[in-house]
Design an enzyme around this catalytic site. Structure first.
Site, PDB file in Angstrom:
ATOM      1  N   TYR A 103      -2.867  46.758  43.312  1.00  0.00           N
ATOM      2  CA  TYR A 103      -2.037  45.965  42.406  1.00  0.00           C
ATOM      3  C   TYR A 103      -2.534  44.527  42.352  1.00  0.00           C
ATOM      4  CZ  TYR A 103       2.051  43.457  40.613  1.00  0.00           C
ATOM      5  OH  TYR A 103       2.888  42.631  39.892  1.00  0.00           O
ATOM      6  N   PRO A 282      64.025  31.296  35.361  1.00  0.00           N
ATOM      7  CA  PRO A 282      64.818  30.172  34.856  1.00  0.00           C
ATOM      8  C   PRO A 282      65.892  29.737  35.853  1.00  0.00           C
ATOM      9  CG  PRO A 282      64.459  31.765  33.118  1.00  0.00           C
ATOM     10  CD  PRO A 282      63.935  32.395  34.377  1.00  0.00           C
ATOM     11  N   GLY A 283      66.009  28.406  36.049  1.00  0.00           N
ATOM     12  CA  GLY A 283      67.018  27.848  36.928  1.00  0.00           C
ATOM     13  C   GLY A 283      66.656  27.842  38.401  1.00  0.00           C
TER      14      GLY A 283
END
Length: 370
Positions: A103, A282-283
């Site tokens: 290679y 909520p609250g």
């Protein structure tokens, strides 16, 4: 400008073409294995710059190394000569070119061919001996340990580390692409020996890479984030995420739910604290406590809230009205008892950051009504 890219559908080729288009280079001539051979002459006549990325590194037969890495380079250069085109050309080589193997020899032969071509035609050439390249779109189980490790670990498959002490020199695909575009624009990094190079190289042990990628997988359960101040870790984590199976992009979080709403930790870090999402009905009022060292940031992203503060040794109450209609950060200083009240008629959603990960042994949280 017309840009010819050979190996256009390979790992580097795909990334390069994508970034060229991001930068408004639109006239790109793509050449790959399934491209009609006769187009090489047409492309070599038209090209103003050539990125030669095509090559062979895992052939079925050994002779394919020379055919793919030397032979096609010769075909390409012959086509440029036939068309009297001496445009600049870049060659993708490998550090293996310095080694005595088939290679490496084929890569070295391709380099010499290009350097000789430059002497003959006066064409400017850029020869890059890349070390291991990693990043998105690299093919696993082929020629990249990082691609294979990322793919296997992301898919709950085993990996094999033969020698944890092996040292790898690595370049990240984005750094490679930036350098190649620098070459295109006349700003390449070049050594005195004529070779071009990617400036940023990461040198890391194979065992460390495997451990890091395993930690990335575990980070989902731990709700942690890797150390992004480390450039290599940052790039490796991005690479790992690109190998996630498409049905595993999301992962569940533990929601702590009660009649007031919920509290869910999203991210925790060892040095930058943790991030959570708080939902209040909520609250509902949450908080009414103070800290010595722990500090927080509240960001209401949906709903309306009243955030109240009182210094622990004072009777004065400080009020902040905030809502998702105007995103802002409210710092929660130490020494102030504080709460957050949902003033609206829908769920209040608040992103909360705290400077340290919660430690039940040292909570640094003291109840006190505002």
């Amino acid at each position: 400008m017309k840009i010819l890219v050979t190996g256009a559908r390979g790992f580097i080729g795909k990334n390069l073409i994508a970034e060229l288009r991001n930068r408004n280079y639109q006239d790109i001539l793509e050449y790959d294995l399934d491209t009609k051979e006769e187009l090489i002459d047409t492309y070599c006549c038209e090209a103003d710059f050539v990125f030669h990325l095509a090559g062979v590194n895992r052939p079925k037969e050994q002779n394919e190394f020379m055919n793919g890495n030397f032979g096609f380079t010769s075909v390409l250069l012959d086509a440029l000569k036939r068309n009297n085109n001496s445009c600049p050309i870049m060659l993708s080589s490998s550090t293996q070119a310095a080694l005595n193997n088939l290679y490496g020899e084929s890569k070295k032969a391709g380099e010499e061919l290009l350097f000789n071509y430059s002497k003959e035609t006066s064409a400017e050439v850029f020869v890059y001996r890349f070390p291991n390249v990693f990043g998105k779109w690299c093919r696993p189980n082929y020629n990249s340990a990082i691609a294979t490790f990322c793919h296997n670990i992301a898919n709950d498959l085993p990996i094999q580390v033969n020698d944890q002490e092996v040292i790898l020199n690595l370049v990240y695909i984005d750094d490679v692409v930036n350098e190649l575009i620098n070459a295109l624009e006349g700003k390449a990094n070049k050594k005195d020996d004529g070779y071009s190079y990617v400036a940023t190289v990461h040198t890391v042990k194979l065992g460390e890479i495997a451990n890091l990628i395993n930690s990335f997988r575990a980070s989902r359960e731990e709700r942690s984030i890797p150390d992004m101040s480390n450039p290599f870790v940052k790039k490796l984590y991005s690479t790992y995420l690109s190998y996630l199976p498409t049905d595993k992009f999301s992962y569940p979080l533990k929601m702590n739910v009660d009649n007031r709403g919920s509290f869910t930790e999203i991210i925790r870090t060892s040095d930058r604290g943790q991030v959570s999402v708080n939902i209040s009905k909520p609250g509902i009022t949450k908080g009414n406590h103070w800290h010595n060292t722990k500090n927080e940031k509240f960001v209401v992203v949906s709903g309306k809230a009243l955030i109240q503060f009182r210094k622990v040794d004072s009777d004065e109450v400080i009020y902040y009205h905030v809502s998702g209609d105007k995103i802002e950060v409210v710092d929660i200083p130490v020494g102030y008892t504080h709460n957050i009240i949902n003033e609206g008629d829908t769920d209040l959603v608040t992103i909360m950051w705290v400077n340290e990960v919660f430690d039940p042994e040292k909570p640094d949280t003291y109840y006190l009504e505002v």
